[in-house]
Scaffold this motif. Sequence first.
Motif, PDB file in Angstrom:
ATOM      1  N   ARG A 214      -3.081  24.134  31.167  1.00 30.21           N
ATOM      2  CA  ARG A 214      -2.901  22.706  31.424  1.00 30.21           C
ATOM      3  C   ARG A 214      -3.905  21.884  30.625  1.00 30.21           C
ATOM      4  O   ARG A 214      -3.576  20.806  30.093  1.00 30.21           O
ATOM      5  CB  ARG A 214      -3.033  22.419  32.920  1.00 30.21           C
ATOM      6  N   GLN A 215      -5.140  22.404  30.510  1.00 27.61           N
ATOM      7  CA  GLN A 215      -6.164  21.705  29.730  1.00 27.61           C
ATOM      8  C   GLN A 215      -5.787  21.673  28.250  1.00 27.61           C
ATOM      9  O   GLN A 215      -5.966  20.653  27.574  1.00 27.61           O
ATOM     10  CB  GLN A 215      -7.520  22.396  29.911  1.00 27.61           C
ATOM     11  N   ILE A 216      -5.257  22.784  27.739  1.00 26.93           N
ATOM     12  CA  ILE A 216      -4.819  22.837  26.341  1.00 26.93           C
ATOM     13  C   ILE A 216      -3.714  21.808  26.107  1.00 26.93           C
ATOM     14  O   ILE A 216      -3.706  21.101  25.088  1.00 26.93           O
ATOM     15  CB  ILE A 216      -4.344  24.254  25.973  1.00 26.93           C
ATOM     16  N   HIS A 217      -2.759  21.724  27.052  1.00 24.42           N
ATOM     17  CA  HIS A 217      -1.674  20.749  26.919  1.00 24.42           C
ATOM     18  C   HIS A 217      -2.243  19.326  26.873  1.00 24.42           C
ATOM     19  O   HIS A 217      -1.789  18.492  26.066  1.00 24.42           O
ATOM     20  CB  HIS A 217      -0.697  20.902  28.090  1.00 24.42           C
ATOM     21  N   TYR A 218      -3.263  19.057  27.711  1.00 24.38           N
ATOM     22  CA  TYR A 218      -3.884  17.737  27.725  1.00 24.38           C
ATOM     23  C   TYR A 218      -4.581  17.458  26.389  1.00 24.38           C
ATOM     24  O   TYR A 218      -4.475  16.353  25.833  1.00 24.38           O
ATOM     25  CB  TYR A 218      -4.882  17.650  28.878  1.00 24.38           C
ATOM     26  N   GLU A 219      -5.309  18.448  25.866  1.00 23.89           N
ATOM     27  CA  GLU A 219      -6.018  18.264  24.596  1.00 23.89           C
ATOM     28  C   GLU A 219      -5.033  18.009  23.456  1.00 23.89           C
ATOM     29  O   GLU A 219      -5.277  17.136  22.602  1.00 23.89           O
ATOM     30  CB  GLU A 219      -6.873  19.500  24.294  1.00 23.89           C
ATOM     31  N   LEU A 220      -3.939  18.759  23.433  1.00 20.94           N
ATOM     32  CA  LEU A 220      -2.941  18.557  22.382  1.00 20.94           C
ATOM     33  C   LEU A 220      -2.274  17.184  22.502  1.00 20.94           C
ATOM     34  O   LEU A 220      -1.992  16.521  21.502  1.00 20.94           O
ATOM     35  CB  LEU A 220      -1.882  19.658  22.454  1.00 20.94           C
ATOM     36  N   ASN A 221      -2.067  16.747  23.729  1.00 18.41           N
ATOM     37  CA  ASN A 221      -1.462  15.431  23.947  1.00 18.41           C
ATOM     38  C   ASN A 221      -2.416  14.315  23.505  1.00 18.41           C
ATOM     39  O   ASN A 221      -1.988  13.327  22.892  1.00 18.41           O
ATOM     40  CB  ASN A 221      -1.095  15.272  25.421  1.00 18.41           C
ATOM     41  N   SER A 222      -3.711  14.487  23.792  1.00 15.27           N
ATOM     42  CA  SER A 222      -4.680  13.451  23.424  1.00 15.27           C
ATOM     43  C   SER A 222      -4.850  13.349  21.921  1.00 15.27           C
ATOM     44  O   SER A 222      -5.225  12.284  21.406  1.00 15.27           O
ATOM     45  CB  SER A 222      -6.030  13.738  24.090  1.00 15.27           C
ATOM     46  N   THR A 223      -4.575  14.417  21.189  1.00 11.68           N
ATOM     47  CA  THR A 223      -4.669  14.372  19.722  1.00 11.68           C
ATOM     48  C   THR A 223      -3.284  14.248  19.066  1.00 11.68           C
ATOM     49  O   THR A 223      -3.161  14.412  17.849  1.00 11.68           O
ATOM     50  CB  THR A 223      -5.377  15.638  19.192  1.00 11.68           C
ATOM     51  N   ARG A 224      -2.279  14.005  19.914  1.00 14.88           N
ATOM     52  CA  ARG A 224      -0.904  13.771  19.431  1.00 14.88           C
ATOM     53  C   ARG A 224      -0.380  14.934  18.588  1.00 14.88           C
ATOM     54  O   ARG A 224       0.194  14.758  17.515  1.00 14.88           O
ATOM     55  CB  ARG A 224      -0.837  12.471  18.630  1.00 14.88           C
ATOM     56  N   GLN A 225      -0.553  16.136  19.114  1.00 14.62           N
ATOM     57  CA  GLN A 225      -0.095  17.327  18.392  1.00 14.62           C
ATOM     58  C   GLN A 225       0.934  18.140  19.175  1.00 14.62           C
ATOM     59  O   GLN A 225       1.265  19.253  18.778  1.00 14.62           O
ATOM     60  CB  GLN A 225      -1.292  18.240  18.058  1.00 14.62           C
ATOM     61  N   LEU A 226       1.436  17.599  20.290  1.00 16.24           N
ATOM     62  CA  LEU A 226       2.391  18.368  21.093  1.00 16.24           C
ATOM     63  C   LEU A 226       3.639  18.738  20.295  1.00 16.24           C
ATOM     64  O   LEU A 226       4.267  19.779  20.559  1.00 16.24           O
ATOM     65  CB  LEU A 226       2.786  17.572  22.343  1.00 16.24           C
ATOM     66  N   GLY A 227       4.026  17.907  19.336  1.00 15.75           N
ATOM     67  CA  GLY A 227       5.230  18.189  18.565  1.00 15.75           C
ATOM     68  C   GLY A 227       4.995  19.021  17.319  1.00 15.75           C
ATOM     69  O   GLY A 227       5.938  19.278  16.547  1.00 15.75           O
ATOM     70  N   THR A 228       3.782  19.483  17.094  1.00 13.39           N
ATOM     71  CA  THR A 228       3.472  20.267  15.894  1.00 13.39           C
ATOM     72  C   THR A 228       4.123  21.650  15.987  1.00 13.39           C
ATOM     73  O   THR A 228       4.024  22.339  17.015  1.00 13.39           O
ATOM     74  CB  THR A 228       1.950  20.429  15.731  1.00 13.39           C
ATOM     75  N   LEU A 229       4.774  22.063  14.899  1.00 13.79           N
ATOM     76  CA  LEU A 229       5.401  23.384  14.855  1.00 13.79           C
ATOM     77  C   LEU A 229       4.363  24.446  14.539  1.00 13.79           C
ATOM     78  O   LEU A 229       3.566  24.311  13.608  1.00 13.79           O
ATOM     79  CB  LEU A 229       6.506  23.414  13.792  1.00 13.79           C
ATOM     80  N   VAL A 230       4.393  25.517  15.322  1.00 12.17           N
ATOM     81  CA  VAL A 230       3.505  26.668  15.105  1.00 12.17           C
ATOM     82  C   VAL A 230       4.343  27.940  15.207  1.00 12.17           C
ATOM     83  O   VAL A 230       5.488  27.921  15.674  1.00 12.17           O
ATOM     84  CB  VAL A 230       2.365  26.706  16.150  1.00 12.17           C
TER      85      VAL A 230
END
Length: 257
Positions: A214-230
Amino acid sequence: MGLRENAAAAAGRTPVSTEQAVNAVGVLPAPNLSEPDLGDLSKDAEAAPAVVAWSRVMGEVRAIGKDQRFDGGNAGRFNFRGVDLALNAFGPACRKHGVVVAPVKIEPQYRDISTKNGGVKRECTVLVTYRIFGPAGDYFDTQAAGEASDSGGRSTPKAQSIALRTLLLSAGLVPTEDRDADAMEFERAESPVRSAASYVDEICNPHTSAGRLRQIHYELNSTRQLGTLVTNEVGEEEQIGAMVVRIGKERAAGGGQ
């Protein structure tokens, strides 16, 4: 005939002048040391409590600059205010206002320390309790610490001198008139943003807790990277935000933490 001549005659000696004595031994007479005239004690000052008298001393000592230079080679170089500067400033002011500063308790601690050249020095750390008397005879106590090392048996007086300097400068609230460090302005550099790809191994690790996901999801959301393809755990491309949610649900369904 003066006292000197009388004494010389009584001892059966021929009196000599000061100049003759100086020429005979090759030394000069002591200089005539004088102190600046700071005025006499008034009736009000004589009756002042110790704290009031000390505040008047503080009023006399407005600033002591860091005019002494320490050059320790590899140990560093810096400007400082030594005990002599502090004494020269506080001594006349204390005498003017009838203030006496006396050590009443000294608590030293010692240890041997090694130098980089293989030598040994004696280190002294001392806590000194000072009693500050006012002209009326009352007093208040305060403490100051000092630390010094020496190879020749002088660590104790050095530490006591540092303690006295610390007392005078701190209890006297003596400024240096240097520029206020808080007046300097600077901008913080922005912290580097962690890349989305750097989270993949942690997300796939079965020991990563649900709370950390959940913390990782929050960090990715705060840096606007949730949509980044990996590249996910099976080698396929997937948006990292969706990947975190999916793995979190899979572990919850499987009874993972």
